[in-house]
Design a protein around this motif. Structure first.
Motif, PDB file in Angstrom:
ATOM      1  N   MET A  95     -24.151  -2.191 -23.839  1.00 32.76           N
ATOM      2  CA  MET A  95     -22.714  -2.139 -23.523  1.00 32.76           C
ATOM      3  C   MET A  95     -22.102  -3.543 -23.550  1.00 32.76           C
ATOM      4  O   MET A  95     -21.006  -3.735 -24.058  1.00 32.76           O
ATOM      5  CB  MET A  95     -22.488  -1.476 -22.161  1.00 32.76           C
ATOM      6  CG  MET A  95     -22.715   0.030 -22.190  1.00 32.76           C
ATOM      7  SD  MET A  95     -22.506   0.811 -20.590  1.00 32.76           S
ATOM      8  CE  MET A  95     -20.827   0.472 -20.221  1.00 32.76           C
ATOM      9  N   ILE A  96     -22.833  -4.510 -23.028  1.00 29.84           N
ATOM     10  CA  ILE A  96     -22.328  -5.888 -23.030  1.00 29.84           C
ATOM     11  C   ILE A  96     -22.235  -6.413 -24.450  1.00 29.84           C
ATOM     12  O   ILE A  96     -21.239  -7.030 -24.846  1.00 29.84           O
ATOM     13  CB  ILE A  96     -23.227  -6.792 -22.150  1.00 29.84           C
ATOM     14  CG1 ILE A  96     -23.051  -6.425 -20.674  1.00 29.84           C
ATOM     15  CG2 ILE A  96     -22.909  -8.271 -22.384  1.00 29.84           C
ATOM     16  CD1 ILE A  96     -24.019  -7.107 -19.746  1.00 29.84           C
ATOM     17  N   LEU A  97     -23.254  -6.160 -25.257  1.00 25.49           N
ATOM     18  CA  LEU A  97     -23.232  -6.603 -26.654  1.00 25.49           C
ATOM     19  C   LEU A  97     -22.128  -5.898 -27.433  1.00 25.49           C
ATOM     20  O   LEU A  97     -21.444  -6.510 -28.253  1.00 25.49           O
ATOM     21  CB  LEU A  97     -24.590  -6.359 -27.313  1.00 25.49           C
ATOM     22  CG  LEU A  97     -25.735  -7.266 -26.843  1.00 25.49           C
ATOM     23  CD1 LEU A  97     -27.048  -6.819 -27.471  1.00 25.49           C
ATOM     24  CD2 LEU A  97     -25.454  -8.707 -27.189  1.00 25.49           C
ATOM     25  N   ALA A  98     -21.953  -4.608 -27.188  1.00 22.76           N
ATOM     26  CA  ALA A  98     -20.904  -3.859 -27.889  1.00 22.76           C
ATOM     27  C   ALA A  98     -19.523  -4.362 -27.497  1.00 22.76           C
ATOM     28  O   ALA A  98     -18.636  -4.511 -28.347  1.00 22.76           O
ATOM     29  CB  ALA A  98     -21.038  -2.368 -27.598  1.00 22.76           C
ATOM     30  N   SER A  99     -19.325  -4.633 -26.211  1.00 24.71           N
ATOM     31  CA  SER A  99     -18.009  -5.131 -25.786  1.00 24.71           C
ATOM     32  C   SER A  99     -17.750  -6.524 -26.366  1.00 24.71           C
ATOM     33  O   SER A  99     -16.629  -6.854 -26.733  1.00 24.71           O
ATOM     34  CB  SER A  99     -17.885  -5.138 -24.266  1.00 24.71           C
ATOM     35  OG  SER A  99     -18.774  -6.083 -23.707  1.00 24.71           O
TER      36      SER A  99
END
Length: 154
Positions: A14-18
């Motif tokens: 989720m952090i990488l996607a955001s």
């Protein structure tokens, strides 16, 4: 233990996607051209001076009050002197009116010195002033320059 690993993996994804999502630029509106300005200065100054301190303070105050500093909108790309031909000519015209004004002021100063406004002189006054017109931006920004020798008594 498996659930902790899955939650950690999910949070990392989720952090990488955001991060990937926010790094994309979605604003495709065109950037507006900002006007370009050129700064011109028509002024005078002191190169050398020997004389009463109050006299040079008064001359510098006159220069500060009468110098011409202004910005002019000019569209230029390379900064070559030919791009500023029209506005340079206007600045030179202003220089041509400022220079005689400064010379006239120096003549007024000689009259004040003769009248004793600055008291009794301990030594002769010797000064070299300059008068200049310049453009801050672009190439070949020194438009006009002249030196004036001031001696009292002559």
């Amino acid at each position: 233990m498996k659930s902790v690993f899955r939650i950690t993996l999910l949070m990392t994804l989720m952090i990488l996607a955001s991060g990937a999502f926010t790094s994309c630029e979605f604003d495709t509106s065109p950037e507006y051209d900002h006007p370009l300005y050129v700064t011109y200065t028509i002024s005078a100054g002191t190169l050398e001076y020997v004389g009463p301190e109050q006299l040079i303070v008064d001359i510098n105050a006159w220069i500060k009050a009468n110098q011409i500093v202004y910005d002019k909108q000019v569209n230029y790309s390379t900064g070559d002197a030919s791009e500023f031909a029209k506005t340079d000519a206007e600045a030179i015209t202003q220089y041509d009116s400022f220079s005689p004004k400064f010379r006239a002021h120096l003549e007024e100063v000689k009259g004040k010195l003769a009248a004793g406004t600055y008291g009794e002189l301990e030594q002769p006054i010797k000064a070299i002033f300059y008068v200049s017109a310049s453009r801050t931006q672009g190439k070949e920004g020194h438009l006009r320059y002249d030196q004036i020798t001031f001696n009292y008594p002559e």
